[in-house]
Motif scaffolding. Structure first.
Motif, PDB file in Angstrom:
ATOM      1  N   ALA A 233       6.076  -5.603  -3.978  1.00 17.04           N
ATOM      2  CA  ALA A 233       6.775  -4.719  -3.037  1.00 17.04           C
ATOM      3  C   ALA A 233       7.353  -5.538  -1.888  1.00 17.04           C
ATOM      4  O   ALA A 233       8.464  -5.276  -1.405  1.00 17.04           O
ATOM      5  CB  ALA A 233       5.819  -3.652  -2.507  1.00 17.04           C
ATOM      6  N   GLY A 234       6.600  -6.536  -1.454  1.00 16.36           N
ATOM      7  CA  GLY A 234       7.053  -7.378  -0.342  1.00 16.36           C
ATOM      8  C   GLY A 234       8.242  -8.229  -0.731  1.00 16.36           C
ATOM      9  O   GLY A 234       9.257  -8.285  -0.014  1.00 16.36           O
ATOM     10  N   MET A 235       8.168  -8.855  -1.901  1.00 15.52           N
ATOM     11  CA  MET A 235       9.199  -9.824  -2.286  1.00 15.52           C
ATOM     12  C   MET A 235      10.459  -9.153  -2.830  1.00 15.52           C
ATOM     13  O   MET A 235      11.561  -9.632  -2.611  1.00 15.52           O
ATOM     14  CB  MET A 235       8.640 -10.803  -3.339  1.00 15.52           C
ATOM     15  CG  MET A 235       7.441 -11.599  -2.859  1.00 15.52           C
ATOM     16  SD  MET A 235       7.710 -12.463  -1.304  1.00 15.52           S
ATOM     17  CE  MET A 235       8.774 -13.798  -1.839  1.00 15.52           C
ATOM     18  N   LEU A 236      10.254  -8.022  -3.545  1.00 14.92           N
ATOM     19  CA  LEU A 236      11.433  -7.400  -4.180  1.00 14.92           C
ATOM     20  C   LEU A 236      12.071  -6.341  -3.295  1.00 14.92           C
ATOM     21  O   LEU A 236      13.267  -6.123  -3.340  1.00 14.92           O
ATOM     22  CB  LEU A 236      11.046  -6.776  -5.531  1.00 14.92           C
ATOM     23  CG  LEU A 236      10.482  -7.748  -6.563  1.00 14.92           C
ATOM     24  CD1 LEU A 236      10.191  -7.029  -7.882  1.00 14.92           C
ATOM     25  CD2 LEU A 236      11.451  -8.906  -6.804  1.00 14.92           C
ATOM     26  N   GLU A 237      11.232  -5.653  -2.497  1.00 15.81           N
ATOM     27  CA  GLU A 237      11.770  -4.528  -1.717  1.00 15.81           C
ATOM     28  C   GLU A 237      11.618  -4.722  -0.218  1.00 15.81           C
ATOM     29  O   GLU A 237      11.989  -3.850   0.560  1.00 15.81           O
ATOM     30  CB  GLU A 237      11.047  -3.228  -2.125  1.00 15.81           C
ATOM     31  CG  GLU A 237      11.210  -2.864  -3.587  1.00 15.81           C
ATOM     32  CD  GLU A 237      10.160  -1.861  -4.048  1.00 15.81           C
ATOM     33  OE1 GLU A 237       9.690  -1.072  -3.199  1.00 15.81           O
ATOM     34  OE2 GLU A 237       9.783  -1.903  -5.221  1.00 15.81           O
ATOM     35  N   GLY A 238      11.012  -5.827   0.181  1.00 21.10           N
ATOM     36  CA  GLY A 238      10.822  -6.080   1.610  1.00 21.10           C
ATOM     37  C   GLY A 238       9.856  -5.114   2.272  1.00 21.10           C
ATOM     38  O   GLY A 238       9.918  -4.889   3.474  1.00 21.10           O
ATOM     39  N   ARG A 239       8.989  -4.511   1.459  1.00 22.96           N
ATOM     40  CA  ARG A 239       8.027  -3.533   1.999  1.00 22.96           C
ATOM     41  C   ARG A 239       6.668  -4.191   2.212  1.00 22.96           C
ATOM     42  O   ARG A 239       6.168  -4.869   1.320  1.00 22.96           O
ATOM     43  CB  ARG A 239       7.832  -2.393   0.996  1.00 22.96           C
ATOM     44  CG  ARG A 239       8.665  -1.181   1.302  1.00 22.96           C
ATOM     45  CD  ARG A 239       8.221   0.033   0.504  1.00 22.96           C
ATOM     46  NE  ARG A 239       8.212  -0.167  -0.929  1.00 22.96           N
ATOM     47  CZ  ARG A 239       7.163   0.082  -1.707  1.00 22.96           C
ATOM     48  NH1 ARG A 239       6.029   0.528  -1.180  1.00 22.96           N
ATOM     49  NH2 ARG A 239       7.223  -0.123  -2.997  1.00 22.96           N
ATOM     50  N   THR A 240       6.061  -3.969   3.360  1.00 25.02           N
ATOM     51  CA  THR A 240       4.707  -4.499   3.587  1.00 25.02           C
ATOM     52  C   THR A 240       3.748  -3.331   3.807  1.00 25.02           C
ATOM     53  O   THR A 240       4.173  -2.221   4.155  1.00 25.02           O
ATOM     54  CB  THR A 240       4.675  -5.420   4.827  1.00 25.02           C
ATOM     55  OG1 THR A 240       5.244  -4.710   5.924  1.00 25.02           O
ATOM     56  CG2 THR A 240       5.448  -6.704   4.582  1.00 25.02           C
ATOM     57  N   PRO A 241       2.448  -3.549   3.592  1.00 22.51           N
ATOM     58  CA  PRO A 241       1.498  -2.439   3.744  1.00 22.51           C
ATOM     59  C   PRO A 241       1.553  -1.855   5.157  1.00 22.51           C
ATOM     60  O   PRO A 241       1.695  -2.595   6.139  1.00 22.51           O
ATOM     61  CB  PRO A 241       0.139  -3.106   3.484  1.00 22.51           C
ATOM     62  CG  PRO A 241       0.447  -4.354   2.727  1.00 22.51           C
ATOM     63  CD  PRO A 241       1.790  -4.802   3.189  1.00 22.51           C
ATOM     64  N   LYS A 242       1.435  -0.536   5.243  1.00 20.78           N
ATOM     65  CA  LYS A 242       1.490   0.145   6.535  1.00 20.78           C
ATOM     66  C   LYS A 242       0.272  -0.224   7.392  1.00 20.78           C
ATOM     67  O   LYS A 242       0.358  -0.376   8.598  1.00 20.78           O
ATOM     68  CB  LYS A 242       1.518   1.653   6.265  1.00 20.78           C
ATOM     69  CG  LYS A 242       1.659   2.513   7.487  1.00 20.78           C
ATOM     70  CD  LYS A 242       1.986   3.937   7.083  1.00 20.78           C
ATOM     71  CE  LYS A 242       1.912   4.874   8.273  1.00 20.78           C
ATOM     72  NZ  LYS A 242       2.022   6.266   7.888  1.00 20.78           N
TER      73      LYS A 242
END
Ligand code: FNR
Length: 380
Positions: free
Chosen positions: A15-24
Motif C-alpha cells: 500500500a505504501g509503495m504502490l499507492e502512497g498509503r501509510t497506516p493511520k
C-alpha cells in the motif's frame, strides 16, 4: 480457521509503495498509549491507563517481560503458511489471543463494546464480555453474530442477580464463564480518586445490571448496584454454586500463586487466567509473567492456563506461550485502538499484534505456537 497474519506486513508495504498509503495508526503497539492520551478525555485516560497505587505492579508486569529473551533458532524449515489457530475449552480461535474483559468501553469510544466485539469477530479472536460493560449481553451478542464469546462474571452479593446474569449470558451464546477473583473491591486508584471519578456512579458501565429483571422497579438502581457489586466474603467453598447454575467450562481470573492454581484444579475448575488485572488492583504485586512458570509447573495438564497483564507486542505473546500459557488476553492496547479509531482501531491493534506474533514465531524458527516451550527463552 487458518489465516496468514504475517501477510499484513507485506500488505502495508505494498500500500505504501504502490499507492502512497501509510497506516493511520502506528504499528508500534507499545507507542499507542501516548497517542491515546490525545484521544481520551482526562477522566477516561485516568480510568483506562494508570494502575493502582504507585503503579509498581504495572511496571513489574513490563519488567517481567524484559527479563526473558527469545533465542531464535535457524534452518528449521519454517512453514511458508504458518497456522496460529488453536482451541481452548472447546472454543476455536484463529490465534492464541483473546480480547480481555474490560468494562465501560464507551469511555474510549461511543460504540464501546459493540465496536470491540465486531473487530474481534473480524479477526477470529474471541471476545470476553465484562459484567461492568456499557452494553448488555444481548446487544453484544447481536453485534458479534456467530463469533466466539465468553462471559466474565463479577460475582454480585445478590444471588438472584448472579443467576440471572448466568442465564442471560448462556442464552446470548457466551460459551465459557470467566470469574474474576481479584476485584473483591476496587483497587486504590489515585488517578481516579484525585478526580473523584467513578463511571458507574453516573450509570456508565451498568448496562447488564440496568437491563436485568432484578433491577426493575428498584428506587435507586445505582445504590442497588453499589450494595451488591463488591463481594469480599467469597471463598473456595462458594464455587459449587456456579457449577449448579452454569452448564459449561469455568475459568478463574486473577490467579498469581501456584497454591491458588492448585486449589483451582482441586475444585474442578477448567482453567485459570494468570493475571494481576494489569496492575489495577494490588499495588506492589509481583509481575504476572513472573508468576507463570511456577503455576504452569504446579498444574500441568489439570486445567488450561491462560495469561494476561502487560502483553503489548507479538514477542510478549511468544514469551507467555513459551512459559506455559495456552493463550493470552490483551487488555489496554485494545482500548487504545478503540479510542483512536473505533472498530477499525481495534482491528488495527489485533492485526498488528497477530502479524507481529506470526513474524516473530517464524524468525525464531517455529511453524506453530504449540512448538514453543521454556527452551525457546533465556532469562536475563
Ligand atoms: C480491565 N480489566 C477488567 N477485568 C475484568 O475481569 N473485568 C473488567 O470489567 C475489567 N475492566 C477493565 C477496565 C479497564 C479500563 C482495564 C484497562 C482493564 C482487566 C483486564 O481484563 C486485564 O486483566 C488487564 O487489562 C490486562 O492487562 P493489560 O493488557 O491492560 O496490561
Amino acid at each position: 480457521m487458518s489465516r496468514n497474519f504475517g501477510d499484513h506486513q507485506f500488505g502495508i508495504y505494498l500500500a505504501g509503495m504502490l499507492e502512497g498509503r501509510t497506516p493511520k495508526l502506528t504499528t508500534d503497539l507499545a507507542r499507542l498509549e501516548e497517542r491515546a492520551r490525545e484521544a481520551l478525555s482526562p477522566e477516561a485516560f485516568g480510568y483506562v491507563v494508570p494502575s493502582a497505587g504507585s503503579g509498581s505492579t504495572a511496571r513489574a508486569n513490563r519488567e517481567a517481560f524484559e527479563r526473558w529473551r527469545i533465542v531464535p533458532r535457524m534452518l528449521r524449515g519454517v512453514a511458508r503458511q504458518r497456522d496460529l489457530s488453536c482451541e481452548v475449552l472447546g472454543t476455536g480461535m484463529a490465534a492464541p489471543v483473546m480480547v480481555a474483559p474490560m468494562g465501560v468501553q464507551t469511555l474510549a469510544h461511543p460504540d464501546g463494546e459493540l465496536a470491540t466485539v465486531r473487530a474481534a469477530a473480524e479477526l477470529g479472536v474471541p471476545y470476553i464480555h465484562s459484567t461492568a460493560a456499557a452494553h448488555s449481553f444481548e446487544q453484544v451478542a447481536e453485534a458479534g453474530g456467530d463469533a466466539e464469546r465468553w462471559y466474565q462474571l463479577y460475582w454480585p452479593t445478590d444471588q438472584d442477580v448472579c443467576v440471572s446474569f448466568l442465564h442471560r449470558a448462556k442464552a446470548a451464546g457466551f460459551s465459557v464463564l470467566v470469574v474474576t477473583l481479584d476485584t473483591a473491591l476496587l483497587g486504590w486508584r489515585p488517578a481516579d480518586l484525585d478526580r473523584g471519578f467513578l463511571p458507574f456512579l453516573n450509570g456508565t458501565g451498568l448496562a447488564n445490571y440496568l437491563t436485568d429483571p432484578h433491577f426493575q422497579g428498584v428506587d435507586n438502581p445505582i445504590l442497588h448496584w453499589a450494595q451488591m457489586f463488591a463481594n469480599p466474603g467469597l471463598t473456595w467453598e462458594d464455587l459449587p454454586f456456579l457449577r449448579e447454575h452454569w452448564d459449561g467450562p469455568i475459568v478463574l481470573k486473577g490467579i498469581v500463586s501456584a497454591e491458588d492454581a492448585r486449589l483451582a484444579a482441586d475444585h474442578g475448575m477448567d482453567g485459570i487466567v494468570v493475571s494481576n488485572h494489569g496492575g489495577r488492583q494490588v499495588d506492589g504485586g509481583l509481575g504476572a509473567l513472573d508468576a507463570l512458570p511456577a503455576i504452569a509447573e504446579a498444574v500441568g495438564d489439570r486445567l488450561q492456563v491462560l495469561f494476561d497483564s502487560g502483553v503489548r507486542t507479538g514477542a510478549d505473546v511468544v514469551k507467555a506461550l513459551a512459559l506455559g500459557a495456552r493463550a493470552v488476553l490483551v487488555g489496554r492496547p485494545i482500548l487504545y485502538g478503540l479510542a483512536l479509531d473505533g472498530q477499525a482501531g481495534v482491528e488495527h491493534v489485533l492485526r498488528c499484534l497477530l502479524g507481529e506474533l506470526d513474524v516473530t514465531l517464524a524468525l525464531s524458527g517455529y511453524s506453530s505456537p504449540a512448538e514453543l516451550g521454556p527452551g525457546s527463552l533465556l532469562a536475563r
